[in-house]
Design an enzyme around this catalytic site. Structure first.
Site, mmCIF file in Angstrom:
data_model
loop_
_atom_site.group_PDB
_atom_site.id
_atom_site.type_symbol
_atom_site.label_atom_id
_atom_site.label_comp_id
_atom_site.label_asym_id
_atom_site.label_seq_id
_atom_site.Cartn_x
_atom_site.Cartn_y
_atom_site.Cartn_z
ATOM 1 N N SER A 111 -54.490 -29.380 2.458
ATOM 2 C CA SER A 111 -54.141 -27.941 1.622
ATOM 3 C C SER A 111 -53.514 -28.340 0.250
ATOM 4 C CB SER A 111 -53.100 -27.178 2.440
ATOM 5 O OG SER A 111 -52.978 -25.857 2.047
ATOM 6 N N GLU A 204 -62.814 -26.912 1.692
ATOM 7 C CA GLU A 204 -62.046 -25.761 2.633
ATOM 8 C C GLU A 204 -61.215 -24.782 1.843
ATOM 9 O OE1 GLU A 204 -58.784 -25.463 3.853
ATOM 10 O OE2 GLU A 204 -57.917 -27.106 2.440
ATOM 11 N N HIS A 274 -58.113 -24.854 7.398
ATOM 12 C CA HIS A 274 -56.786 -24.245 7.955
ATOM 13 C C HIS A 274 -57.123 -23.512 9.174
ATOM 14 C CE1 HIS A 274 -55.510 -24.774 3.947
ATOM 15 N NE2 HIS A 274 -54.403 -24.405 4.159
#
Length: 301
Positions: A111, A204, A274
């Site tokens: 992330s 992502e 995620h």
């Protein structure tokens, strides 16, 4: 540039947990600490895990000082970032990796930690894009956690993804690079930007508007990040947002619109991002991607 792989962890090694982005607490990290101890690791909670400044794990000064301390400490053999959120890019240019370069260690996270993964790879060091301590015990995440353990300890890992209508068949070999799409765009033009030519890129994201995903893919194409890829892994695009007037394409369709024109293999719905299925990928490690009618397979060389 050849990348440097840190030594695998061994029983009894010392690892640190830090918060380079969003804050955490010792209470929230207790279960993860117990898990790491069950792997026969000694756990050190960094200064930033007990600090807070609004949403951050302490001030920029605290977070940078803590991460620098763990980077420099030769007794620390891996640094696990507690969580993502936002904040790593605020401190990345304050860090000195010269001592780290003399004795590299694993750094793991995803992330917002994409900034750190990418920065390390730009310096020639491998790191792990994988599940973070705050998510160690999410429901159905056991396989992801085990993949992190295997990556840290140097055990063999290989991953598969089911067939997808938008997959592009073929075989690709190259070093892995990538992570969170919005972070990769943010890093463009900075010292943390990584070349993608000849590499297998993985992407992502979470909570992004569909038009914003399109805008970021336009940016990747305009900055020549797509044209010379060896291959592409499209991970989870969790909880995409839309406007009152529908955008009209899914995240996978948007990505295919740009990446699909270049002919390299593409594997959609790859287990990274995620979601509980977030397999540990070693940034900078050479891998082989095989995309067939029956699905996709990734192995390290």
């Amino acid at each position: 540039m050849a990348t440097t792989a840190p030594a695998p962890l061994r029983s009894g090694d010392k690892v640190a947990i830090v918060c380079p982005a969003r804050k955490a607490s010792a209470e929230e990290l207790a279960a993860a600490v117990a898990t790491l101890q069950s792997w026969d690791l000694e756990v050190v909670l960094g200064e930033s895990t007990t600090a807070a400044q609004h949403q951050f794990g302490g001030s920029d000064e605290v977070r940078a000082r803590d991460l620098q301390r763990q980077l420099n400490d030769p007794s620390i053999r891996a640094i696990l970032c507690a969580r993502g959120g936002y904040g790593t890019t605020r401190i990345i240019d304050q860090l000195d990796f010269s001592r780290f370069a003399q004795d590299p260690k694993w750094v793991a996270g995803f992330s917002d930690i994409t900034a750190l993964n990418s920065h390390l790879l730009a310096l020639g060091h491998q790191s792990i894009h994988g599940v973070m301590p705050m998510l160690f015990h999410q429901e159905s995440g056991e396989e992801s956690l085990e993949s992190l353990r295997r990556a840290l300890f140097g055990e063999e890992v290989a991953y598969s993804a089911p067939a997808h209508a938008l997959n592009r068949l073929g075989t690709a070999t190259g070093e892995l690079t990538g992570g969170n799409l919005s972070l990769l765009q943010t890093l463009t033009g900075t010292r943390s930007e990584c070349p993608t030519a000849g590499r297998i890129l993985f992407l992502e994201d979470i909570d992004e508007y569909l038009y914003a995903i399109d805008r970021m893919m336009v940016h990747l194409e305009r900055t020549s990040k797509l044209q010379h890829l060896a291959g592409l892994l499209v991970g989870h695009f969790t909880n995409p947002q839309d406007n009152t007037i529908p955008y009209g394409q899914t995240p996978n369709e948007i990505i295919d619109h740009y990446a699909g024109k270049y002919g390299f293999p593409i594997a959609h719905h790859f287990p990274v991002g995620h979601e509980p299925q977030n397999m540990a990928l070693i940034c900078g490690r050479e891998a082989r991607l095989v995309v067939e009618e029956t699905g996709a397979h990734l192995t390290y060389l």
